[in-house]
Design a protein around this motif. Sequence first.
Motif, PDB file in Angstrom:
ATOM      1  N   UNK A  88      27.828  -6.240 -24.191  1.00  0.00           N
ATOM      2  CA  UNK A  88      28.453  -5.871 -25.453  1.00  0.00           C
ATOM      3  C   UNK A  88      28.817  -7.161 -26.165  1.00  0.00           C
ATOM      4  N   UNK A  89      28.384  -7.302 -27.403  1.00  0.00           N
ATOM      5  CA  UNK A  89      28.465  -8.588 -28.078  1.00  0.00           C
ATOM      6  C   UNK A  89      29.787  -8.841 -28.780  1.00  0.00           C
ATOM      7  N   UNK A  90      30.135 -10.144 -28.837  1.00  0.00           N
ATOM      8  CA  UNK A  90      31.353 -10.555 -29.529  1.00  0.00           C
ATOM      9  C   UNK A  90      31.249 -10.150 -31.006  1.00  0.00           C
ATOM     10  N   UNK A  91      30.074 -10.290 -31.579  1.00  0.00           N
ATOM     11  CA  UNK A  91      29.847  -9.861 -32.966  1.00  0.00           C
ATOM     12  C   UNK A  91      28.659  -8.906 -33.034  1.00  0.00           C
ATOM     13  N   UNK A  92      28.901  -7.592 -32.840  1.00  0.00           N
ATOM     14  CA  UNK A  92      27.790  -6.629 -32.830  1.00  0.00           C
ATOM     15  C   UNK A  92      27.008  -6.654 -34.148  1.00  0.00           C
ATOM     16  N   UNK A  93      25.682  -6.586 -34.050  1.00  0.00           N
ATOM     17  CA  UNK A  93      24.818  -6.656 -35.227  1.00  0.00           C
ATOM     18  C   UNK A  93      24.784  -5.335 -35.980  1.00  0.00           C
ATOM     19  N   UNK A  94      24.671  -5.422 -37.302  1.00  0.00           N
ATOM     20  CA  UNK A  94      24.454  -4.226 -38.114  1.00  0.00           C
ATOM     21  C   UNK A  94      22.958  -3.977 -38.213  1.00  0.00           C
ATOM     22  N   UNK A 130      33.984  11.728 -27.580  1.00  0.00           N
ATOM     23  CA  UNK A 130      35.316  12.312 -27.497  1.00  0.00           C
ATOM     24  C   UNK A 130      36.242  11.449 -26.641  1.00  0.00           C
ATOM     25  N   UNK A 131      35.724  10.949 -25.519  1.00  0.00           N
ATOM     26  CA  UNK A 131      36.508  10.063 -24.648  1.00  0.00           C
ATOM     27  C   UNK A 131      37.020   8.877 -25.448  1.00  0.00           C
ATOM     28  N   UNK A 132      36.198   8.417 -26.396  1.00  0.00           N
ATOM     29  CA  UNK A 132      36.526   7.211 -27.153  1.00  0.00           C
ATOM     30  C   UNK A 132      37.196   7.513 -28.497  1.00  0.00           C
ATOM     31  N   UNK A 133      37.616   8.764 -28.676  1.00  0.00           N
ATOM     32  CA  UNK A 133      38.253   9.155 -29.944  1.00  0.00           C
ATOM     33  C   UNK A 133      37.409   8.781 -31.155  1.00  0.00           C
ATOM     34  N   UNK A 134      36.089   8.952 -31.041  1.00  0.00           N
ATOM     35  CA  UNK A 134      35.218   8.639 -32.179  1.00  0.00           C
ATOM     36  C   UNK A 134      34.854   9.918 -32.911  1.00  0.00           C
ATOM     37  N   UNK A 135      34.924   9.862 -34.219  1.00  0.00           N
ATOM     38  CA  UNK A 135      34.527  11.013 -35.013  1.00  0.00           C
ATOM     39  C   UNK A 135      33.012  11.238 -34.839  1.00  0.00           C
ATOM     40  N   UNK A 136      32.610  12.504 -34.557  1.00  0.00           N
ATOM     41  CA  UNK A 136      31.185  12.784 -34.298  1.00  0.00           C
ATOM     42  C   UNK A 136      30.255  12.344 -35.433  1.00  0.00           C
ATOM     43  N   UNK A 137      30.794  12.254 -36.643  1.00  0.00           N
ATOM     44  CA  UNK A 137      29.941  11.894 -37.787  1.00  0.00           C
ATOM     45  C   UNK A 137      29.376  10.473 -37.656  1.00  0.00           C
ATOM     46  N   UNK A 138      30.025   9.636 -36.850  1.00  0.00           N
ATOM     47  CA  UNK A 138      29.539   8.263 -36.687  1.00  0.00           C
ATOM     48  C   UNK A 138      28.168   8.210 -36.017  1.00  0.00           C
ATOM     49  N   UNK A 139      27.840   9.264 -35.263  1.00  0.00           N
ATOM     50  CA  UNK A 139      26.550   9.298 -34.564  1.00  0.00           C
ATOM     51  C   UNK A 139      25.388   9.198 -35.543  1.00  0.00           C
ATOM     52  N   UNK A 140      25.568   9.748 -36.736  1.00  0.00           N
ATOM     53  CA  UNK A 140      24.478   9.786 -37.713  1.00  0.00           C
ATOM     54  C   UNK A 140      24.523   8.635 -38.710  1.00  0.00           C
ATOM     55  N   UNK A 141      25.517   7.793 -38.565  1.00  0.00           N
ATOM     56  CA  UNK A 141      25.573   6.631 -39.465  1.00  0.00           C
ATOM     57  C   UNK A 141      24.693   5.508 -38.929  1.00  0.00           C
ATOM     58  N   UNK A 142      24.195   4.670 -39.834  1.00  0.00           N
ATOM     59  CA  UNK A 142      23.375   3.536 -39.410  1.00  0.00           C
ATOM     60  C   UNK A 142      24.193   2.641 -38.476  1.00  0.00           C
ATOM     61  N   UNK A 144      26.329   0.382 -36.760  1.00  0.00           N
ATOM     62  CA  UNK A 144      27.310  -0.649 -37.125  1.00  0.00           C
ATOM     63  C   UNK A 144      27.415  -0.950 -38.620  1.00  0.00           C
ATOM     64  N   UNK A 145      26.562  -0.348 -39.451  1.00  0.00           N
ATOM     65  CA  UNK A 145      26.577  -0.674 -40.880  1.00  0.00           C
ATOM     66  C   UNK A 145      27.847  -0.116 -41.517  1.00  0.00           C
ATOM     67  N   UNK A 146      28.669  -1.004 -42.031  1.00  0.00           N
ATOM     68  CA  UNK A 146      29.926  -0.597 -42.640  1.00  0.00           C
ATOM     69  C   UNK A 146      30.987  -0.183 -41.631  1.00  0.00           C
ATOM     70  N   UNK A 147      30.685  -0.287 -40.337  1.00  0.00           N
ATOM     71  CA  UNK A 147      31.706   0.009 -39.324  1.00  0.00           C
ATOM     72  C   UNK A 147      32.790  -1.063 -39.406  1.00  0.00           C
ATOM     73  N   UNK A 148      34.031  -0.672 -39.210  1.00  0.00           N
ATOM     74  CA  UNK A 148      35.101  -1.664 -39.134  1.00  0.00           C
ATOM     75  C   UNK A 148      34.946  -2.432 -37.821  1.00  0.00           C
ATOM     76  N   UNK A 149      35.658  -3.558 -37.702  1.00  0.00           N
ATOM     77  CA  UNK A 149      35.576  -4.362 -36.479  1.00  0.00           C
ATOM     78  C   UNK A 149      35.830  -3.526 -35.242  1.00  0.00           C
ATOM     79  N   UNK A 150      36.905  -2.716 -35.294  1.00  0.00           N
ATOM     80  CA  UNK A 150      37.265  -1.892 -34.146  1.00  0.00           C
ATOM     81  C   UNK A 150      36.238  -0.811 -33.872  1.00  0.00           C
ATOM     82  N   UNK A 151      35.675  -0.238 -34.934  1.00  0.00           N
ATOM     83  CA  UNK A 151      34.656   0.813 -34.758  1.00  0.00           C
ATOM     84  C   UNK A 151      33.396   0.259 -34.094  1.00  0.00           C
ATOM     85  N   UNK A 152      33.053  -0.981 -34.440  1.00  0.00           N
ATOM     86  CA  UNK A 152      31.894  -1.629 -33.799  1.00  0.00           C
ATOM     87  C   UNK A 152      32.121  -1.786 -32.304  1.00  0.00           C
TER      88      UNK A 152
END
Length: 250
Positions: A88-94, A130-142, A144-152
Amino acid sequence: MSMESLLQVENLSVSVEDMQILKGLNLNVKEGETHVLMGPNGAGKSTLGNTLMGNPGYKVTDGRILFDGQDITGLSTDKRAAAGMFMSFQNPLEVPGISLSAFIRSAIHAQTGKPIKLLAYKKLLESTMEILNMDPSYADRDLNVGFSGGEKKKAEILQLLMLSPKLAILDETDSGLDVDAVRTVSRGIEEYQKRENGALIIITHSTRILESLHVDHTHVIVKGRLVASGDGSLVDEINEHGFEKYTLVD
Ligand SMILES: Nc1ncnc2c1ncn2[C@@H]1O[C@H](COP(=O)(O)OP(=O)(O)OP(=O)(O)O)[C@@H](O)[C@H]1O
Ligand SMILES: [Mg+2]
């Protein structure tokens, strides 16, 4: 716990653009063990992670890397991932144009060599998010594109849980996370430790993520050399006293 050696780093020296970064590093990770890597900025921690994953920008000038009984020093990143390594990278790529869901699905395909059925995959993805408290809609997003630092960072841990590698290298997965996200991410890592008996190399500057995780060994890297190793209590000692006593005159 098994005493099988999973990763053996032997006398590893690495250069980047003709600069010697790592100098004769040794590290031994057994199945199911959690190792923490600490060290000042620029010490070579990410360089070690990148080298272990086979990033072509990092040239092994001496030594070798054994994984699961195989010499992987010359292997491509894809082959290392297929062998069960993950970073898992220090700076995940978009990555525009490929969704988070599609990305993980193809990574599983690449790792196992066979496609995973869409319905079973979607179910697994949903429950893991769900374990990671992530909204399911993120699955369909590109990816890391526009993901916040924490979301990445959460997306990286999602990949970890979905891929279940034998060894995961987490490079500052906890940096920039709010208090709740740190808890969520450590819960995810804990899940990986428990569920897969997975081995971990955690690169970190903070101890927050380690509070709820079992740590077997701690290592200190200074100027490309491994200068100290100890158990989990070394983390606290460094927290209190810093790296001064390890600083080498070279
Ligand atoms: N791709 C690269 N190109 C040029 N220099 C690099 C590259 N990768 C690493 N280095 C250099 O190697 C040294 C070690 O960097 P590295 O990223 O491994 O440090 P680190 O221990 O991870 O530090 P940090 O705690 O700040 O993340 C640094 O001096 C850095 O500038
Ligand atoms: Mg780094």
